[in-house]
Design a protein around this motif. Structure first.
Motif, short mmCIF file in Angstrom:
data_model
loop_
_atom_site.label_atom_id
_atom_site.label_comp_id
_atom_site.label_asym_id
_atom_site.label_seq_id
_atom_site.Cartn_x
_atom_site.Cartn_y
_atom_site.Cartn_z
N SER A 198 9.22 10.28 43.52
CA SER A 198 8.90 9.02 43.92
C SER A 198 9.97 7.96 43.61
O SER A 198 10.57 7.98 42.45
N PRO A 199 10.04 6.93 44.46
CA PRO A 199 11.14 5.98 44.08
C PRO A 199 10.44 4.82 43.34
O PRO A 199 11.00 3.83 43.20
N ASP A 200 9.37 4.92 42.83
CA ASP A 200 8.41 3.62 42.43
C ASP A 200 9.14 3.42 41.11
O ASP A 200 10.04 3.97 40.42
N ARG A 201 9.09 2.09 40.74
CA ARG A 201 9.48 1.49 39.36
C ARG A 201 8.92 1.90 38.25
O ARG A 201 9.78 2.07 37.41
N TYR A 202 7.69 2.18 38.47
CA TYR A 202 6.87 2.73 37.07
C TYR A 202 6.43 3.97 37.51
O TYR A 202 5.67 4.09 38.37
N LEU A 203 6.47 4.90 36.40
CA LEU A 203 6.34 6.24 36.79
C LEU A 203 5.06 6.48 35.50
O LEU A 203 5.36 6.43 34.39
N ARG A 204 4.61 7.82 35.98
CA ARG A 204 3.65 8.33 35.11
C ARG A 204 3.50 9.93 35.24
O ARG A 204 3.43 10.32 36.35
N TYR A 205 3.25 10.80 34.33
CA TYR A 205 2.88 12.12 34.39
C TYR A 205 2.04 12.71 33.48
O TYR A 205 1.90 12.24 32.28
N LEU A 206 1.38 13.51 33.89
CA LEU A 206 0.29 14.20 32.85
C LEU A 206 0.89 15.70 32.49
O LEU A 206 1.01 16.38 33.49
N ALA A 207 1.30 15.51 31.16
CA ALA A 207 1.82 16.96 30.66
C ALA A 207 0.72 17.73 30.20
O ALA A 207 0.06 17.31 29.14
N GLN A 208 0.29 18.61 30.86
CA GLN A 208 -0.78 19.63 30.56
C GLN A 208 -0.24 20.89 29.89
O GLN A 208 0.99 21.24 29.55
N GLY A 209 -1.17 21.71 29.16
CA GLY A 209 -1.10 22.86 28.89
C GLY A 209 -0.34 22.95 27.52
O GLY A 209 0.40 23.82 26.98
N LEU A 210 -0.67 21.85 26.67
CA LEU A 210 -0.34 21.78 25.18
C LEU A 210 -0.99 22.60 24.36
O LEU A 210 -2.36 22.82 24.71
N THR A 211 -0.48 22.68 23.10
CA THR A 211 -1.23 23.29 22.20
C THR A 211 -1.80 22.49 21.05
O THR A 211 -0.84 21.44 20.67
N SER A 212 -2.93 22.48 20.72
CA SER A 212 -3.11 21.55 19.54
C SER A 212 -2.50 21.69 18.21
O SER A 212 -1.79 22.89 17.86
N SER A 213 -2.39 20.71 17.63
CA SER A 213 -1.41 20.54 16.28
C SER A 213 -0.19 21.13 16.38
O SER A 213 0.27 21.89 15.63
N THR A 214 0.66 20.69 17.54
CA THR A 214 1.82 21.09 17.82
C THR A 214 2.77 19.91 18.13
O THR A 214 2.51 18.94 18.58
#
Length: 563
Positions: free
Chosen positions: A348-364
């Protein structure tokens, strides 16, 4: 040279010698007069010193008052072509033809008559009046430089006359001449003729053929620039080269491939999926001379992506956002790295970007960075972001209560709800609207904007705790008011600099007296027409245009469009 030696090819032939000598004279008849002194005896044997056009004749006593010297071509004997007298025992015969055979006779004479002749035959040497080593050490498209060496015999030389068909003769005493005002790529025949002061035999000329040639290349093209026009298309431009005759075109090479001829100073480029190319541009002239190459290669990396943050973190996902990088040409993607491993690419060429980082492990603990990449492969990384996911929590918050809407207009509404409860803590609320991504807020209030008039929307709100657990949604439907903004807004881009915008009156247009136009939030003008033309646009730039209706001195909601 002896009489048996062979003459060079440029020497004058016997036929030429005959043409260049005067008509023959009658042979001398020896006869004693009845009264007077005795006729002199024959002169002694003749001795000669032979040159290419002279011979000096010597003879011994007996002494006589006078001597007569006659000479002619050997193959025309006894025809005489010259007769001279002298009181001396030697004589110089001049103006002979080079490379020719002559007979010479010397008689002694007095008032009583002529003696029998003493005879000799000689052969003149090759011509020595011709300029030697005529050459053309330098030439351009309009000039040539002629140089030569003196003739072997320059004793008779006055000067040199340079002639060429179609040009005025030029005379010089120098051993060189620069002919100017020539036509490029044309053949010329120049003749250098030595001039002698007297004599029947002219000096031999030397000739040379010259073809003018332009060996001066054009200047290197300047200010090579690649401009992006639309996705996948760009224009390569440069400043025109200069040439001593004239530039006829340019050759463009892409990634070292075949040369593509171009007449003007621009070249349309279709971008490849694998990225930008290297370009080389050379100017050429009519003689085929090529300039030095101007090269375009993007070596400048994008700016650093900034403001990287995790504004929402749970035990198994995190939401990242950042401000996009910029580039001298264009940023084509942002790559998300987790612990130095590429996990996702956003084009995306948008000026403001966002990403959902999934699959994380708790307390890491995790480290994220964003890499901005341009089409040439140049890149730059953001500052790293370190975060730690919270411990595991599986209990969701309670559903938000009393979900309601207020301050409803044709384009916005204020949404409010009662706070949710959670066994640990509520970290925020997610607001959903069909067709748009969710927004996350920390307080139980959300201002929904950008709505359309006379439209019913279904909104949902969910509570989220620090572990990422989400509540059941609360739902509210909102019907916006009829819009008082202009309708049917259309923008047309006619060229890089020119575009038109037009619209229709609001649905309820009673009392409308005019319209206000703005671009990127800046006021342009107010007027009553339903259209406007821009002639100051910038290629490759997208603008936000807004039009408001004016009614009773007040402004309506804007109708907006990007283009």
């Amino acid at each position: 040279m002896s009489s048996d030696e062979e003459a060079p090819s440029q020497a004058i032939s016997h036929a030429s010698a005959q043409a260049l000598t005067p008509p023959s004279l009658p042979a001398r008849i020896t006869q004693k007069t009845q009264d007077g002194p005795p006729i002199p005896s024959r002169p002694g044997p003749l001795h000669t010193l032979v040159n290419y056009d002279t011979v000096r004749v010597f003879w011994p006593a007996p002494q006589s008052p006078q001597y007569e010297i006659t000479y002619g071509l050997e193959d025309k004997f006894p025809d005489v072509i010259g007769r001279e007298t002298t009181k001396h025992l030697n004589f110089l015969v001049k103006y002979l033809a080079p490379d020719s055979r002559y007979f010479i006779e010397v008689r002694a004479f007095n008032v009583s008559g002529y003696s029998a002749p003493s005879q000799a035959t000689i052969k003149t040497g090759p011509d020595m009046t011709q300029p030697r080593n005529l050459r053309n050490p330098g030439r351009t498209f309009s000039e040539t430089w002629l140089t030569w060496d003196k003739p072997d015999d320059a004793s008779y030389l006055i000067d040199y006359e340079i002639t060429c068909p179609g040009r005025e003769p030029v005379r010089t005493t120098a051993l060189e001449h620069i002919a100017t005002g020539l036509t490029p790529e044309k053949g010329y025949l120049f003749k250098v003729q030595p001039r002698r002061p007297e004599g029947p035999v002219p000096a031999l000329p030397a000739s040379i053929s010259v073809v003018t040639h332009d060996q001066v290349p054009p200047t290197r093209p300047q200010a090579l620039k690649l401009t992006f026009l639309t996705p996948g298309n760009a224009m390569l431009n440069w400043r025109a080269s200069q040439d001593n005759v004239g530039v006829t075109g340019y050759l463009v090479r892409r990634d070292g491939g075949a040369a593509i001829p171009v007449e003007g100073t621009s070249f349309a480029v279709t971008l490849m999926p694998e990225g930008l190319s290297d370009f080389e541009v050379r100017a050429r002239d009519a003689a085929g001379n090529l300039s030095l190459a101007a090269r375009w290669k993007d070596v400048m990396p994008p700016s650093k992506p900034t403001d990287l943050r995790a504004f929402y973190v749970t035990h198994n996902f995190a939401i990242l956002d950042w401000t996009a990088a910029t580039d001298n040409v264009a940023v084509i993607s942002h790559q998300i790295y987790r612990d130095d491993e590429l996990i996702h690419t956003i084009d995306s060429p948008d000026r403001y970007l966002r990403y959902l980082a999934q699959g994380l492990t708790s307390s890491t603990d995790y480290t994220f960075k964003i890499r901005a990449l341009d089409a040439a492969g140049n890149f730059r990384d953001s500052d790293p972001l370190s975060l730690r996911t919270p411990g595991s929590d599986t209990t969701p918050p309670s559903t938000p209560g009393n979900f309601r809407a207020s301050a409803i207009t044709s384009s916005s509404a204020v949404l409010e709800w009662a706070r949710s409860e959670d066994n640990v803590a509520v970290s925020g609320y997610q607001v959903y609207r069909p067709g748009t991504p969710f927004d996350t807020v920390g307080d139980p209030r959300y201002n929904a904007t950008g709505l359309s008039g006379s439209t019913t929307y279904r909104f949902e709100v969910l509570a989220v705790d620090t572990a990422g657990n989400r509540s059941e949604p609360a739902v509210v439907e909102v019907t916006t008011l009829a819009s008082n903004a202009p309708t049917s807004l259309v923008f047309n881009r006619l060229s890089n600099r020119v575009g038109t915008i037009q619209w229709a009156p609001p649905i309820e247009s009673g009392g409308v007296t005019g319209y206000q136009l703005s671009r990127d939030g800046r006021f342009i003008r107010e007027f009553s027409e339903l259209h406007f033309m821009f002639n100051d646009l910038t290629a490759g730039t997208t603008y936000l245009f807004e039009v408001r209706a004016i009614r009773d001195g007040k402004y309506s909601d804007p109708a907006s469009i990007r283009g």
